[in-house]
Design a protein around this motif. Structure first.
Motif, mmCIF file in Angstrom:
data_model
loop_
_atom_site.group_PDB
_atom_site.id
_atom_site.type_symbol
_atom_site.label_atom_id
_atom_site.label_comp_id
_atom_site.label_asym_id
_atom_site.label_seq_id
_atom_site.Cartn_x
_atom_site.Cartn_y
_atom_site.Cartn_z
ATOM 1 N N SER A 1 -23.972 18.659 22.856
ATOM 2 C CA SER A 1 -23.232 19.637 23.664
ATOM 3 C C SER A 1 -22.806 19.092 25.011
ATOM 4 O O SER A 1 -21.936 19.655 25.679
ATOM 5 C CB SER A 1 -24.083 20.895 23.869
ATOM 6 O OG SER A 1 -25.317 20.571 24.489
ATOM 7 N N GLY A 2 -23.397 17.977 25.452
ATOM 8 C CA GLY A 2 -23.058 17.397 26.741
ATOM 9 C C GLY A 2 -22.129 16.208 26.658
ATOM 10 O O GLY A 2 -21.744 15.649 27.679
ATOM 11 N N VAL A 3 -21.748 15.798 25.422
ATOM 12 C CA VAL A 3 -20.880 14.625 25.272
ATOM 13 C C VAL A 3 -19.499 14.900 25.852
ATOM 14 O O VAL A 3 -18.923 14.082 26.555
ATOM 15 C CB VAL A 3 -20.782 14.205 23.791
ATOM 16 C CG1 VAL A 3 -19.713 13.130 23.601
ATOM 17 C CG2 VAL A 3 -22.134 13.699 23.294
ATOM 18 N N LYS A 4 -18.940 16.077 25.536
ATOM 19 C CA LYS A 4 -17.689 16.541 26.139
ATOM 20 C C LYS A 4 -17.922 17.974 26.598
ATOM 21 O O LYS A 4 -17.547 18.927 25.913
ATOM 22 C CB LYS A 4 -16.532 16.454 25.146
ATOM 23 C CG LYS A 4 -16.137 15.032 24.785
ATOM 24 C CD LYS A 4 -14.903 15.013 23.894
ATOM 25 C CE LYS A 4 -14.480 13.577 23.575
ATOM 26 N NZ LYS A 4 -13.263 13.537 22.715
ATOM 27 N N PRO A 5 -18.579 18.142 27.767
ATOM 28 C CA PRO A 5 -19.026 19.471 28.190
ATOM 29 C C PRO A 5 -17.920 20.387 28.695
ATOM 30 O O PRO A 5 -18.188 21.496 29.112
ATOM 31 C CB PRO A 5 -20.031 19.161 29.303
ATOM 32 C CG PRO A 5 -19.572 17.853 29.857
ATOM 33 C CD PRO A 5 -19.014 17.093 28.689
ATOM 34 N N PHE A 6 -16.666 19.941 28.658
ATOM 35 C CA PHE A 6 -15.551 20.754 29.142
ATOM 36 C C PHE A 6 -14.283 20.294 28.429
ATOM 37 O O PHE A 6 -14.231 19.212 27.853
ATOM 38 C CB PHE A 6 -15.374 20.627 30.652
ATOM 39 C CG PHE A 6 -15.602 19.223 31.164
ATOM 40 C CD1 PHE A 6 -14.612 18.251 31.039
ATOM 41 C CD2 PHE A 6 -16.803 18.868 31.742
ATOM 42 C CE1 PHE A 6 -14.826 16.965 31.490
ATOM 43 C CE2 PHE A 6 -17.020 17.572 32.202
ATOM 44 C CZ PHE A 6 -16.022 16.620 32.072
ATOM 45 N N ARG A 7 -13.262 21.126 28.466
ATOM 46 C CA ARG A 7 -11.985 20.766 27.841
ATOM 47 C C ARG A 7 -11.320 19.612 28.582
ATOM 48 O O ARG A 7 -11.397 19.527 29.806
ATOM 49 C CB ARG A 7 -11.033 21.969 27.841
ATOM 50 C CG ARG A 7 -11.404 23.060 26.878
ATOM 51 C CD ARG A 7 -10.216 23.958 26.594
ATOM 52 N NE ARG A 7 -9.762 24.691 27.785
ATOM 53 C CZ ARG A 7 -8.662 25.435 27.801
ATOM 54 N NH1 ARG A 7 -7.903 25.536 26.726
ATOM 55 N NH2 ARG A 7 -8.316 26.086 28.900
ATOM 56 N N ALA A 8 -10.658 18.755 27.817
ATOM 57 C CA ALA A 8 -9.905 17.672 28.437
ATOM 58 C C ALA A 8 -8.759 18.246 29.247
ATOM 59 O O ALA A 8 -8.144 19.238 28.865
ATOM 60 C CB ALA A 8 -9.369 16.726 27.360
ATOM 61 N N GLU A 9 -8.448 17.595 30.389
ATOM 62 C CA GLU A 9 -7.468 18.170 31.298
ATOM 63 C C GLU A 9 -6.068 18.227 30.706
ATOM 64 O O GLU A 9 -5.247 19.048 31.108
ATOM 65 C CB GLU A 9 -7.425 17.403 32.629
ATOM 66 C CG GLU A 9 -6.911 15.978 32.545
ATOM 67 C CD GLU A 9 -8.019 14.978 32.281
ATOM 68 O OE1 GLU A 9 -7.767 13.786 32.433
ATOM 69 O OE2 GLU A 9 -9.120 15.395 31.906
ATOM 70 N N GLU A 10 -5.769 17.393 29.704
ATOM 71 C CA GLU A 10 -4.419 17.424 29.159
ATOM 72 C C GLU A 10 -4.145 18.696 28.349
ATOM 73 O O GLU A 10 -3.001 18.966 27.983
ATOM 74 C CB GLU A 10 -4.146 16.181 28.293
ATOM 75 C CG GLU A 10 -5.051 16.032 27.086
ATOM 76 C CD GLU A 10 -6.206 15.085 27.379
ATOM 77 O OE1 GLU A 10 -6.771 14.552 26.417
ATOM 78 O OE2 GLU A 10 -6.527 14.905 28.561
ATOM 79 N N THR A 11 -5.195 19.476 28.086
ATOM 80 C CA THR A 11 -4.982 20.731 27.354
ATOM 81 C C THR A 11 -4.467 21.835 28.272
ATOM 82 O O THR A 11 -4.032 22.879 27.796
ATOM 83 C CB THR A 11 -6.285 21.213 26.687
ATOM 84 O OG1 THR A 11 -7.257 21.497 27.701
ATOM 85 C CG2 THR A 11 -6.833 20.164 25.741
ATOM 86 N N TYR A 12 -4.537 21.630 29.584
ATOM 87 C CA TYR A 12 -4.052 22.642 30.512
ATOM 88 C C TYR A 12 -2.536 22.576 30.612
ATOM 89 O O TYR A 12 -1.935 21.505 30.641
ATOM 90 C CB TYR A 12 -4.657 22.441 31.906
ATOM 91 C CG TYR A 12 -6.149 22.577 31.948
ATOM 92 C CD1 TYR A 12 -6.773 23.779 31.640
ATOM 93 C CD2 TYR A 12 -6.951 21.495 32.290
ATOM 94 C CE1 TYR A 12 -8.147 23.895 31.680
ATOM 95 C CE2 TYR A 12 -8.331 21.608 32.331
ATOM 96 C CZ TYR A 12 -8.919 22.817 32.023
ATOM 97 O OH TYR A 12 -10.278 22.927 32.060
ATOM 98 N N LYS A 13 -1.897 23.725 30.700
ATOM 99 C CA LYS A 13 -0.446 23.798 30.782
ATOM 100 C C LYS A 13 -0.039 24.483 32.093
ATOM 101 O O LYS A 13 -0.407 25.628 32.334
ATOM 102 C CB LYS A 13 0.131 24.587 29.605
ATOM 103 C CG LYS A 13 -0.288 24.048 28.235
ATOM 104 C CD LYS A 13 0.257 22.640 27.985
ATOM 105 C CE LYS A 13 -0.128 22.146 26.604
ATOM 106 N NZ LYS A 13 0.323 20.765 26.356
ATOM 107 N N GLY A 14 0.718 23.754 32.923
ATOM 108 C CA GLY A 14 1.223 24.352 34.138
ATOM 109 C C GLY A 14 0.160 24.513 35.205
ATOM 110 O O GLY A 14 -0.987 24.092 35.073
ATOM 111 N N LEU A 15 0.550 25.161 36.310
ATOM 112 C CA LEU A 15 -0.355 25.332 37.444
ATOM 113 C C LEU A 15 -1.372 26.431 37.206
ATOM 114 O O LEU A 15 -2.417 26.465 37.834
ATOM 115 C CB LEU A 15 0.465 25.648 38.708
ATOM 116 C CG LEU A 15 1.383 24.532 39.192
ATOM 117 C CD1 LEU A 15 2.183 24.998 40.409
ATOM 118 C CD2 LEU A 15 0.603 23.275 39.519
ATOM 119 N N LYS A 16 -1.061 27.377 36.327
ATOM 120 C CA LYS A 16 -1.979 28.470 36.028
ATOM 121 C C LYS A 16 -2.309 28.431 34.541
ATOM 122 O O LYS A 16 -1.680 29.098 33.727
ATOM 123 C CB LYS A 16 -1.373 29.826 36.407
ATOM 124 C CG LYS A 16 -1.252 30.024 37.917
ATOM 125 C CD LYS A 16 -0.788 31.434 38.236
ATOM 126 C CE LYS A 16 -0.749 31.653 39.739
ATOM 127 N NZ LYS A 16 -2.083 31.587 40.362
#
Length: 258
Positions: free
Chosen positions: A47-62
């Motif tokens: 569960s700690g190997v990738k503990p958060f979504r990769a930043e490239e999955t975010y779209k736009g400023l919000k």
């Protein structure tokens, strides 16, 4: 960007303490140089190997936050709204919890050590054990979401502050801390960090630095906490995915208190 992260790290380190107890004391014990070693596979939590979504999955400023990112965003807003105040440095020091309520420092390990992990240098700053009391309901709800278990109005937690520096021109990938393993109680995965940012980047492209703050709820007896083992995720080539440094662990001894 680095200046902003440094100011945020200093705020996180202090726990927004509003007062110091002048009568408190701490034994002046020099912490020996930390000795990194390749972590055993048993200590690396999935569960700690990738503990958060990769930043490239975010779209736009919000971006479309999931519930964990929204909780982190709400807590970060509260952090920015809090009034900076003196740092807590000695056991017994009291102050104001960044997310509302009262705070007391129980134990502290002032490290101020730098460790090389291949192309990255990790600058360990401090590890602290703190007690927060009278936490308001909205903060309790958000901390509970990130902790993945409910907390009450009072809690004990472990705070870890370090910075990551890429000293090369390589494009490096690193998901930071994987887990912590106290000498008592269960291991805690990095995906339970209630001090995380909504956006958590894992790309270090060229000579860059970032500061990381971790807060982990600790439910066992604070008096029996003598050490924790930090397990860091592998360091890899961001473009190819090839491992450069295997998962590494550091043993952190808590200063013996009077």
């Amino acid at each position: 960007m680095f200046v902003f992260h440094l100011l945020l790290a200093l705020a996180l380190l202090g726990g927004s303490g509003s007062s110091n107890d002048a009568t408190s004391t701490q034994l002046e014990i020099e912490i020996p140089p930390l000795q990194p070693k390749t972590s055993s596979t048993e200590l690396v939590l999935k569960s700690g190997v990738k503990p958060f979504r990769a930043e490239e999955t975010y779209k736009g400023l919000k971006p479309d936050y999931n519930q964990f990112e929204q909780a982190a965003s709400d807590l970060q807003d509260k952090l920015f709204e809090s009034v900076p105040s003196p740092l807590l440095s000695e056991p017994g020091d009291t102050g104001t919890f960044d997310y509302g309520g009262q705070l007391q420092l129980l134990k502290a390990v002032p490290l101020k050590q730098s460790i090389e992990f291949g192309p990255l240098t990790i600058h360990m700053m401090d590890v602290q054990l703190l007690e927060a009391r009278e936490i308001p309901e909205d903060s309790r709800e958000n901390i509970s979401i990130l902790n993945q278990e409910d907390i009450g109005p009072d809690m004990t937690y472990i705070k870890i502050i370090y910075s990551v520096e890429n000293t090369t021109d390589q494009n490096i990938g690193f998901y930071g801390l994987n887990s912590i393993h106290p000498n008592t109680g269960k291991p805690i995965s990095a995906d339970r960090n209630f001090m995380r940012k909504p956006y958590v980047y894992h790309q270090y492209d060229g000579v860059v630095m970032d500061n990381m703050g971790y807060g982990f709820v600790y439910t066992d007896d604070p008096d029996k906490l003598e050490s924790i083992e930090l397990v860091f995720n592998r360091i890899y080539d961001y473009d190819t995915g090839e491992t450069i440094v295997e998962p590494t662990s550091l043993s952190i001894p808590f200063t013996v208190q009077p």
